[in-house]
Design a protein around this motif. Sequence first.
Motif, PDB file in Angstrom:
ATOM      1  N   GLN A  10       0.786  -1.112  -0.086  1.00 61.58           N
ATOM      2  CA  GLN A  10       0.295  -0.303   0.476  1.00 61.58           C
ATOM      3  C   GLN A  10       0.760   1.397  -0.152  1.00 61.58           C
ATOM      4  O   GLN A  10       2.167   1.818   0.803  1.00 61.58           O
ATOM      5  CB  GLN A  10      -1.010  -0.011   1.122  1.00 61.58           C
ATOM      6  CG  GLN A  10      -2.047  -0.775   1.473  1.00 61.58           C
ATOM      7  CD  GLN A  10      -3.542  -0.968   1.025  1.00 61.58           C
ATOM      8  OE1 GLN A  10      -4.174   0.264   1.235  1.00 61.58           O
ATOM      9  NE2 GLN A  10      -3.324  -0.603  -0.749  1.00 61.58           N
ATOM     10  N   GLY A  61       9.377   5.336 -14.232  1.00 62.69           N
ATOM     11  CA  GLY A  61      10.743   4.667 -13.781  1.00 62.69           C
ATOM     12  C   GLY A  61      10.757   4.065 -16.198  1.00 62.69           C
ATOM     13  O   GLY A  61      12.064   3.806 -15.925  1.00 62.69           O
ATOM     14  N   THR A  62       9.705   3.770 -16.707  1.00 61.93           N
ATOM     15  CA  THR A  62       9.761   2.920 -17.905  1.00 61.93           C
ATOM     16  C   THR A  62      10.325   4.128 -18.865  1.00 61.93           C
ATOM     17  O   THR A  62      11.363   3.800 -19.855  1.00 61.93           O
ATOM     18  CB  THR A  62       8.220   2.439 -17.969  1.00 61.93           C
ATOM     19  OG1 THR A  62       7.801   0.929 -17.200  1.00 61.93           O
ATOM     20  CG2 THR A  62       8.682   1.783 -19.366  1.00 61.93           C
ATOM     21  N   ASP A 156      18.723  -1.071 -13.605  1.00 64.20           N
ATOM     22  CA  ASP A 156      17.984  -0.641 -13.452  1.00 64.20           C
ATOM     23  C   ASP A 156      17.376  -1.121 -11.965  1.00 64.20           C
ATOM     24  O   ASP A 156      17.501  -2.343 -11.024  1.00 64.20           O
ATOM     25  CB  ASP A 156      16.630  -1.961 -13.887  1.00 64.20           C
ATOM     26  CG  ASP A 156      14.752  -1.933 -13.423  1.00 64.20           C
ATOM     27  OD1 ASP A 156      14.812  -1.275 -12.489  1.00 64.20           O
ATOM     28  OD2 ASP A 156      14.440  -2.126 -14.170  1.00 64.20           O
ATOM     29  N   HIS A 159      14.069  -0.914  -7.785  1.00 66.65           N
ATOM     30  CA  HIS A 159      13.902  -1.313  -6.204  1.00 66.65           C
ATOM     31  C   HIS A 159      14.864  -0.543  -5.410  1.00 66.65           C
ATOM     32  O   HIS A 159      14.675  -1.417  -3.841  1.00 66.65           O
ATOM     33  CB  HIS A 159      13.579  -2.743  -5.716  1.00 66.65           C
ATOM     34  CG  HIS A 159      12.772  -3.278  -7.099  1.00 66.65           C
ATOM     35  ND1 HIS A 159      12.986  -5.147  -7.222  1.00 66.65           N
ATOM     36  CD2 HIS A 159      11.797  -3.416  -8.379  1.00 66.65           C
ATOM     37  CE1 HIS A 159      12.267  -5.083  -8.455  1.00 66.65           C
ATOM     38  NE2 HIS A 159      11.395  -3.903  -8.225  1.00 66.65           N
ATOM     39  N   SER A 180      12.496   3.738  -9.500  1.00 71.07           N
ATOM     40  CA  SER A 180      11.247   3.882  -9.929  1.00 71.07           C
ATOM     41  C   SER A 180      10.271   4.328  -8.473  1.00 71.07           C
ATOM     42  O   SER A 180      10.394   4.132  -7.683  1.00 71.07           O
ATOM     43  CB  SER A 180      10.418   2.989 -10.571  1.00 71.07           C
ATOM     44  OG  SER A 180       8.712   2.855 -10.127  1.00 71.07           O
ATOM     45  N   LYS A 185       6.095   1.740  -4.816  1.00 69.49           N
ATOM     46  CA  LYS A 185       8.026   1.179  -4.615  1.00 69.49           C
ATOM     47  C   LYS A 185       7.550   1.966  -3.019  1.00 69.49           C
ATOM     48  O   LYS A 185       6.998   2.901  -1.800  1.00 69.49           O
ATOM     49  CB  LYS A 185       8.273   2.692  -5.338  1.00 69.49           C
ATOM     50  CG  LYS A 185       8.420   1.911  -7.054  1.00 69.49           C
ATOM     51  CD  LYS A 185       9.266   0.048  -6.513  1.00 69.49           C
ATOM     52  CE  LYS A 185       9.196  -0.003  -8.308  1.00 69.49           C
ATOM     53  NZ  LYS A 185       7.769  -1.215  -8.758  1.00 69.49           N
ATOM     54  N   ARG A 313       1.934 -11.427  -3.910  1.00 70.08           N
ATOM     55  CA  ARG A 313       2.184 -11.891  -5.446  1.00 70.08           C
ATOM     56  C   ARG A 313       3.798 -12.612  -5.670  1.00 70.08           C
ATOM     57  O   ARG A 313       4.485 -12.446  -5.278  1.00 70.08           O
ATOM     58  CB  ARG A 313       2.879 -10.106  -5.571  1.00 70.08           C
ATOM     59  CG  ARG A 313       1.388  -9.258  -5.746  1.00 70.08           C
ATOM     60  CD  ARG A 313       0.304  -9.563  -6.999  1.00 70.08           C
ATOM     61  NE  ARG A 313       0.007  -9.044  -7.922  1.00 70.08           N
ATOM     62  CZ  ARG A 313       0.114  -8.275  -9.341  1.00 70.08           C
ATOM     63  NH1 ARG A 313      -0.557  -7.647  -7.815  1.00 70.08           N
ATOM     64  NH2 ARG A 313       0.016  -8.157 -10.035  1.00 70.08           N
ATOM     65  N   TYR A 315       6.020 -12.113  -7.598  1.00 68.66           N
ATOM     66  CA  TYR A 315       6.841 -11.397  -8.276  1.00 68.66           C
ATOM     67  C   TYR A 315       8.222 -11.943  -8.589  1.00 68.66           C
ATOM     68  O   TYR A 315       8.535 -12.101  -7.057  1.00 68.66           O
ATOM     69  CB  TYR A 315       7.532  -9.950  -7.581  1.00 68.66           C
ATOM     70  CG  TYR A 315       6.124  -9.299  -7.879  1.00 68.66           C
ATOM     71  CD1 TYR A 315       5.800  -8.556  -8.916  1.00 68.66           C
ATOM     72  CD2 TYR A 315       5.585  -8.461  -6.578  1.00 68.66           C
ATOM     73  CE1 TYR A 315       4.456  -8.029  -9.385  1.00 68.66           C
ATOM     74  CE2 TYR A 315       4.578  -7.067  -6.650  1.00 68.66           C
ATOM     75  CZ  TYR A 315       4.602  -6.935  -7.483  1.00 68.66           C
ATOM     76  OH  TYR A 315       2.427  -5.850  -7.578  1.00 68.66           O
TER      77      TYR A 315
HETATM   78  N1  T4K Z   1      11.938  -2.064 -13.285  1.00 65.55           N
HETATM   79  C1  T4K Z   1      11.299  -2.491 -12.367  1.00 65.55           C
HETATM   80  C2  T4K Z   1      12.501  -3.724 -12.123  1.00 65.55           C
HETATM   81  C3  T4K Z   1      10.031  -2.304 -12.275  1.00 65.55           C
HETATM   82  O1  T4K Z   1       9.310  -3.236 -10.477  1.00 65.55           O
HETATM   83  C4  T4K Z   1       9.253  -1.292 -12.329  1.00 65.55           C
HETATM   84  C5  T4K Z   1       8.107  -1.753 -11.770  1.00 65.55           C
HETATM   85  C6  T4K Z   1       9.447  -1.140 -14.014  1.00 65.55           C
HETATM   86  C7  T4K Z   1      11.399  -1.148 -14.335  1.00 65.55           C
HETATM   87  C8  T4K Z   1       8.511   0.081 -13.891  1.00 65.55           C
HETATM   88  O2  T4K Z   1       8.315   1.576 -13.837  1.00 65.55           O
HETATM   89  P1  T4K Z   1       7.261   2.429 -13.840  1.00 65.55           P
HETATM   90  O3  T4K Z   1       7.169   2.403 -15.052  1.00 65.55           O
HETATM   91  O4  T4K Z   1       6.438   1.758 -12.986  1.00 65.55           O
HETATM   92  O5  T4K Z   1       7.932   3.273 -12.262  1.00 65.55           O
HETATM   93  C9  T4K Z   1       3.363  -2.979 -10.065  1.00 65.55           C
HETATM   94  C10 T4K Z   1       3.607  -1.431 -10.537  1.00 65.55           C
HETATM   95  O6  T4K Z   1       2.719  -1.155 -11.509  1.00 65.55           O
HETATM   96  C11 T4K Z   1       5.102  -1.355 -11.445  1.00 65.55           C
HETATM   97  O7  T4K Z   1       5.217  -0.156 -10.848  1.00 65.55           O
HETATM   98  C12 T4K Z   1       6.340  -1.972 -10.094  1.00 65.55           C
HETATM   99  N2  T4K Z   1       7.537  -2.249 -11.308  1.00 65.55           N
HETATM  100  C13 T4K Z   1       6.003  -3.711 -10.576  1.00 65.55           C
HETATM  101  C14 T4K Z   1       6.503  -4.669  -9.776  1.00 65.55           C
HETATM  102  O8  T4K Z   1       4.637  -4.012  -9.684  1.00 65.55           O
HETATM  103  P2  T4K Z   1       0.969  -4.571 -10.481  1.00 65.55           P
HETATM  104  O9  T4K Z   1       0.456  -5.087 -12.132  1.00 65.55           O
HETATM  105  O10 T4K Z   1       2.065  -5.751 -10.007  1.00 65.55           O
HETATM  106  O11 T4K Z   1       0.840  -3.622  -9.615  1.00 65.55           O
HETATM  107  P3  T4K Z   1      -0.956  -3.735  -8.828  1.00 65.55           P
HETATM  108  O12 T4K Z   1      -1.208  -2.601  -9.894  1.00 65.55           O
HETATM  109  O13 T4K Z   1      -1.309  -4.844  -9.551  1.00 65.55           O
HETATM  110  O14 T4K Z   1      -0.472  -2.899  -7.602  1.00 65.55           O
HETATM  111  C15 T4K Z   1      -0.124  -3.950  -6.291  1.00 65.55           C
HETATM  112  C16 T4K Z   1      -0.212  -4.125  -4.978  1.00 65.55           C
HETATM  113  O15 T4K Z   1      -0.524  -2.962  -4.956  1.00 65.55           O
HETATM  114  C17 T4K Z   1      -2.491  -3.974  -5.350  1.00 65.55           C
HETATM  115  O16 T4K Z   1      -3.166  -5.590  -5.589  1.00 65.55           O
HETATM  116  C18 T4K Z   1      -2.616  -2.995  -4.049  1.00 65.55           C
HETATM  117  C19 T4K Z   1      -1.414  -2.239  -4.283  1.00 65.55           C
HETATM  118  N3  T4K Z   1      -1.500  -0.366  -4.333  1.00 65.55           N
HETATM  119  C20 T4K Z   1      -1.404   0.038  -6.200  1.00 65.55           C
HETATM  120  C21 T4K Z   1      -1.220   0.377  -6.707  1.00 65.55           C
HETATM  121  C22 T4K Z   1      -1.238   0.988  -8.104  1.00 65.55           C
HETATM  122  C23 T4K Z   1      -2.270   0.652  -3.969  1.00 65.55           C
HETATM  123  O17 T4K Z   1      -2.787   0.436  -2.489  1.00 65.55           O
HETATM  124  N4  T4K Z   1      -2.441   1.654  -4.647  1.00 65.55           N
HETATM  125  C24 T4K Z   1      -2.346   1.386  -6.213  1.00 65.55           C
HETATM  126  O18 T4K Z   1      -2.694   3.181  -6.074  1.00 65.55           O
HETATM  127  O19 T4K Z   1       2.803  -4.215 -10.903  1.00 65.55           O
END
Ligand code: T4K
Length: 373
Positions: A10, A61-62, A156, A159, A180, A185, A313, A315
Amino acid sequence: MNDKEIFVTQPTLPDLNEYIMYLKDIWESKILTNNGKYHQQLEKKMANFLGVKHIALFANGTLALLTALQVLKITGEVITTPYSFVATTNALWWNNLKPIFVDIDSVYGNIDPKAIEEAITPQTTAIVPVHVYGNPCNVEHIQEIADTYGLKVIYDGAHTFGNNYKGTSILNFGDLSILSFHATKTYNTMEGGAIVCHDEKTKQRIDYLKNFGFAGETKVMAPGINSKMNEMQAALGLLQLKHHRSNTEKRQYIAKIYKNRLTDIDGISFLLEYPGLENYNYSYFPIFVDEKKYGKSRDDLYFYLKKQGINGRRYFYPLISQFPIYRGLTSSRPGNLPVAEKMTEKVICLPIYTDLELEDVKKISGIINAFAG
Ligand code: T4K
């Protein structure tokens, strides 16, 4: 199923009233983006906070990674890890680069330097390793290879916010690193990101590229992109910096409880921290399930937790090399990536975030314990 859902993470947010003060100022000034004052302040304060020379802020970050590859004019083949979020490889593809996946080490989950050396061809121009879960890569060995073969290194570091290695920021290694600041994060600006670089000239080129390539009002120095962070994100970032240390301490405490409670469960192991890692932000808390010893598979446990409202998750499952878009590459063949293929089948990232209640951490650990066998 429990009445309360617990998520893998969160976002941590500052006091809303403090943020409103910034918003009022932005409304009055009407400067919303394009290197406004909060953007400038955050670049300086963050560089200072992290102990790095230069930060260039990005919308995410992308885009930071896409731009980093452009800044160094990377071409041909790029050696990278399959054990990461898909954005790492997608950024290569968007730059018309060929990803060459190599295996990871079995202890820390990071790219294996020996495998890097074996994958070098005359087309190789760069290495894009990931400090996965914030654990540092073997930066010394990677640099040695890069120096020997004349390759660039772009880390990258999505994290790694705030993590140090042997007394300095992990971000000080390689030619460039990206960060990112996504909502998920440890440090977030809702969406956001950055490139860390070590000299003024590179910072200048990055600043041109993230603003369409403009070097002044009428000169475009390269086909740039629009990937700037806006003033609302930057203002949030300034507030988030103030709380990052105390937030990290809370996460460290949560990790300690998990470790204490899960340590004696046969078949459950944690990620070892790389020697020299300091200020670990615990951006994730991965555990690895050994089915034979635990008596249940990773997916048995994952879905059982889910049924109780505990949304860990997997991951990083599947591996990037297993996605249909990338699995046809020669380097994606399972025989090339045996360690990564195993790790991706075992991992679950448990919930960890600043406001996670300690009672919930104990409850999650208890469920994992009781489910064994
Ligand atoms: N390189 C690496 C190694 C990365 O891990 C990432 C991003 C990037 C590059 C790219 O950076 P960015 O372009 O994203 O800045 C998430 C994130 O969207 C992603 O940023 C992250 N890595 C990746 C590891 O995880 P999802 O699809 O698993 O996230 P999501 O939406 O399912 O969220 C997970 C949980 O977090 C939700 O179940 C509830 C909570 N949550 C999520 C959001 C978005 C909240 O409580 N509030 C929120 O606003 O990808």
